[in-house]
Enzyme design. Structure first.
Site, mmCIF file in Angstrom:
data_model
loop_
_atom_site.group_PDB
_atom_site.id
_atom_site.type_symbol
_atom_site.label_atom_id
_atom_site.label_comp_id
_atom_site.label_asym_id
_atom_site.label_seq_id
_atom_site.Cartn_x
_atom_site.Cartn_y
_atom_site.Cartn_z
ATOM 1 N N VAL A 111 -11.649 -8.903 17.480
ATOM 2 C CA VAL A 111 -11.847 -8.157 18.720
ATOM 3 C C VAL A 111 -10.956 -6.923 18.720
ATOM 4 O O VAL A 111 -9.777 -7.003 18.373
ATOM 5 C CB VAL A 111 -11.515 -9.039 19.937
ATOM 6 C CG1 VAL A 111 -11.654 -8.251 21.225
ATOM 7 C CG2 VAL A 111 -12.429 -10.257 19.954
ATOM 8 N N TYR A 135 -0.726 4.340 10.648
ATOM 9 C CA TYR A 135 -1.105 3.313 11.618
ATOM 10 C C TYR A 135 0.105 3.030 12.501
ATOM 11 O O TYR A 135 1.226 2.868 11.992
ATOM 12 C CB TYR A 135 -1.532 2.016 10.916
ATOM 13 C CG TYR A 135 -2.888 2.072 10.259
ATOM 14 C CD1 TYR A 135 -4.033 2.319 11.007
ATOM 15 C CD2 TYR A 135 -3.027 1.873 8.886
ATOM 16 C CE1 TYR A 135 -5.281 2.374 10.398
ATOM 17 C CE2 TYR A 135 -4.270 1.923 8.274
ATOM 18 C CZ TYR A 135 -5.396 2.174 9.035
ATOM 19 O OH TYR A 135 -6.632 2.224 8.438
ATOM 20 N N GLU A 180 -5.421 4.681 13.872
ATOM 21 C CA GLU A 180 -6.372 3.757 14.500
ATOM 22 C C GLU A 180 -6.974 4.272 15.799
ATOM 23 O O GLU A 180 -7.921 3.677 16.310
ATOM 24 C CB GLU A 180 -5.719 2.383 14.734
ATOM 25 C CG GLU A 180 -4.733 2.315 15.879
ATOM 26 C CD GLU A 180 -3.326 2.756 15.486
ATOM 27 O OE1 GLU A 180 -2.425 2.644 16.334
ATOM 28 O OE2 GLU A 180 -3.135 3.202 14.330
ATOM 29 N N HIS A 224 -0.331 1.189 16.126
ATOM 30 C CA HIS A 224 -0.559 -0.010 16.945
ATOM 31 C C HIS A 224 0.551 -0.180 17.984
ATOM 32 O O HIS A 224 1.152 -1.239 18.126
ATOM 33 C CB HIS A 224 -0.648 -1.258 16.047
ATOM 34 C CG HIS A 224 -1.764 -1.213 15.046
ATOM 35 N ND1 HIS A 224 -3.089 -1.312 15.422
ATOM 36 C CD2 HIS A 224 -1.755 -1.052 13.699
ATOM 37 C CE1 HIS A 224 -3.849 -1.237 14.329
ATOM 38 N NE2 HIS A 224 -3.068 -1.077 13.281
ATOM 39 N N ASP A 263 -2.680 -7.159 14.698
ATOM 40 C CA ASP A 263 -1.963 -5.889 14.819
ATOM 41 C C ASP A 263 -1.942 -5.387 16.254
ATOM 42 O O ASP A 263 -1.039 -4.639 16.645
ATOM 43 C CB ASP A 263 -2.593 -4.815 13.923
ATOM 44 C CG ASP A 263 -2.179 -4.973 12.458
ATOM 45 O OD1 ASP A 263 -0.997 -5.221 12.214
ATOM 46 O OD2 ASP A 263 -3.048 -4.862 11.587
ATOM 47 N N SER A 315 -10.538 -2.133 8.355
ATOM 48 C CA SER A 315 -11.278 -3.180 9.048
ATOM 49 C C SER A 315 -12.265 -3.841 8.099
ATOM 50 O O SER A 315 -12.480 -5.060 8.150
ATOM 51 C CB SER A 315 -12.017 -2.596 10.253
ATOM 52 O OG SER A 315 -11.120 -2.109 11.220
ATOM 53 N N LYS A 361 1.940 1.940 7.372
ATOM 54 C CA LYS A 361 2.280 1.113 8.525
ATOM 55 C C LYS A 361 3.278 1.810 9.436
ATOM 56 O O LYS A 361 3.953 2.764 9.044
ATOM 57 C CB LYS A 361 2.862 -0.234 8.083
ATOM 58 C CG LYS A 361 1.853 -1.124 7.380
ATOM 59 C CD LYS A 361 0.673 -1.486 8.275
ATOM 60 C CE LYS A 361 1.054 -2.405 9.401
ATOM 61 N NZ LYS A 361 -0.128 -2.750 10.261
ATOM 62 N N ASN A 381 -0.788 -7.485 8.225
ATOM 63 C CA ASN A 381 -1.254 -6.403 7.348
ATOM 64 C C ASN A 381 -2.118 -6.995 6.244
ATOM 65 O O ASN A 381 -1.805 -6.891 5.063
ATOM 66 C CB ASN A 381 -0.076 -5.612 6.765
ATOM 67 C CG ASN A 381 0.878 -6.477 5.949
ATOM 68 O OD1 ASN A 381 1.048 -7.648 6.219
ATOM 69 N ND2 ASN A 381 1.496 -5.891 4.943
ATOM 70 N N MET A 382 -3.223 -7.606 6.649
ATOM 71 C CA MET A 382 -4.081 -8.299 5.689
ATOM 72 C C MET A 382 -4.451 -7.430 4.481
ATOM 73 O O MET A 382 -4.378 -7.895 3.343
ATOM 74 C CB MET A 382 -5.342 -8.812 6.384
ATOM 75 C CG MET A 382 -5.100 -9.996 7.300
ATOM 76 S SD MET A 382 -6.585 -10.538 8.172
ATOM 77 C CE MET A 382 -7.594 -11.131 6.809
ATOM 78 N N ARG A 407 0.830 -1.204 0.000
ATOM 79 C CA ARG A 407 0.000 0.000 0.000
ATOM 80 C C ARG A 407 0.869 1.260 0.000
ATOM 81 O O ARG A 407 2.063 1.211 0.257
ATOM 82 C CB ARG A 407 -0.917 0.010 1.232
ATOM 83 C CG ARG A 407 -2.012 -1.018 1.216
ATOM 84 C CD ARG A 407 -2.757 -1.092 2.545
ATOM 85 N NE ARG A 407 -1.926 -1.676 3.605
ATOM 86 C CZ ARG A 407 -2.338 -1.856 4.862
ATOM 87 N NH1 ARG A 407 -3.562 -1.481 5.218
ATOM 88 N NH2 ARG A 407 -1.543 -2.398 5.756
#
Length: 371
Positions: free
Chosen positions: A241, A96, A120, A98, A272, A136, A75, A302-303, A15
């Site tokens: 979740v 992002y 996020e 995380h 993540d 998501s 990322k 990182n789907m 990406r």
């Protein structure tokens, strides 16, 4: 402002943080956009498309980080990028992060003495996460597809077709979490004719799921027993979740996995944030699965990176208004004027300003207002 967009270097990440349309928006508002050569190639965006809309291409990532006031990424920075974080004083990083799942990255950002804003944790008044939602949705729709692939014998599973055929049962798909990714996963699994159960502790959310699917999806109030019984009957378990900004709770133990049917598949969208399965550890698109107790785990961190064209445009659609706001006003004025954006601020000049991250890592928390 000088806005820099480096090429992502995390393994199997294709990406990019901006599209040609995004470049046009920045340049027409008087900002300068510099992009690393080849940054968009993985998303099928040529350098020429960026240049045609006003961007300047630079060959060196080090030069880009040293020049940009605002760095847009997809990322979190990885170890080979840590030295670049301190290349320019008062720089703002928007990506992002995380951080609750990465002490190393958090420490690198703290040491850089700059500002790090996480996509996020930007949160609206209704508790929705506008910059996490598009990814998501992508990860949620991918999860049943990845589960279905690995449920086949060639994918390491028990050799089952997710949708069955007349006279042969469909797969049982259990989704833990009825948030954005869980709902997206349920939509795709239902479309594949699986038997779908979704578990959540929010009863009102479950009522919404029931209405949305006209009762065709089984809903269960979350409890240790409910999760256990559902998993024991599952062919695919999808962990979806999210606790905003914090580590995901571990809801599926290795002991429970050992009692599941051999060849079952577990897909952890929550990876993540540390993952909601005890066995979860991050995998990559080139090496996506591992086996434990006869079951297959898909835990790619990182789907959405597997579908970068879709993901890049979906992400940029959501992040661009906030990035423009940061470029127009600077991070201080922008976050003072926009409470949801202020919730995205995780690190400022060596201080951790997001409570759940500080708590997860045992670090000192400094409220943003104090700064």
């Amino acid at each position: 402002m000088i806005v820099g967009v480096p090429k992502e270097i995390k393994k199997d990440e294709h990406r990019v943080a901006i599209t040609p349309a995004g470049v046009r928006e920045f340049t027409t508002q008087g900002h300068r956009v510099i992009i690393e050569v080849g940054a968009g190639r993985g998303s099928s965006i040529a350098d020429e498309a960026y240049v045609a809309n006003g961007a300047t291409m630079v060959a060196s990532a080090d030069d880009l980080w040293a020049e940009a006031d605002l760095v847009l990424k997809v990322k979190e920075p990885v170890a080979p990028e840590y030295h670049r974080l301190s290349a320019r004083p008062n720089q703002t990083l928007f990506t992002y992060l995380h951080l609750a799942a990465s002490r190393e990255c958090t420490q690198a950002l703290v040491a850089a003495n700059n500002v790090a804003i996480a996509y996020e944790t930007v949160r609206l008044a209704d508790n929705s996460l506008p910059l996490l939602t598009p990814m998501s949705e992508v990860a949620g729709r991918m999860a049943p597809l990845m589960g279905a692939h690995h449920l086949m014998r060639s994918g390491g599973g028990r050799g089952m077709l997710i949708g069955g055929v007349p006279g042969v049962t469909s797969a049982n798909v259990v989704i833990i979490g009825a948030g954005v990714s869980g709902l997206a996963a349920a939509m795709m699994a239902v479309g594949l004719h699986a038997n779908v159960t979704i578990i959540d502790r929010n009863l009102e959310r479950l009522r919404m799921v029931d209405r949305h699917f006209n009762g065709s999806v089984t809903t269960l109030a979350s409890s240790t027993l409910a999760v256990e019984e559902a998993c024991l009957d599952a062919d695919i378990v999808i962990g979806a979740v999210l606790v905003v900004g914090a580590k995901a709770p571990k809801l599926v133990s290795n002991d429970l996995v050992s009692r599941m049917r051999p060849g079952s598949v577990l897909v952890d969208i929550s990876v993540d944030q540390g993952g909601c399965f005890e066995a979860t550890h991050a995998t990559t698109h080139s090496d996506p699965v591992f086996e434990l107790n006869g079951c297959v785990f898909y835990c790619v961190a990182n789907m959405p990176g597997a579908v970068p064209f879709t993901s890049t445009y979906a992400l940029s659609n959501a992040t661009l208004p906030y990035a423009l706001q940061l470029a127009r006003q600077g991070w201080r004025a922008a976050t003072q004027a926009d409470v949801p954006l202020s919730e995205g601020v995780n690190v400022v000049n060596g201080a951790v300003t997001y409570g759940p991250v500080a708590e997860a890592l045992g670090m000192t928390y400094t409220p943003l207002a104090d700064l």
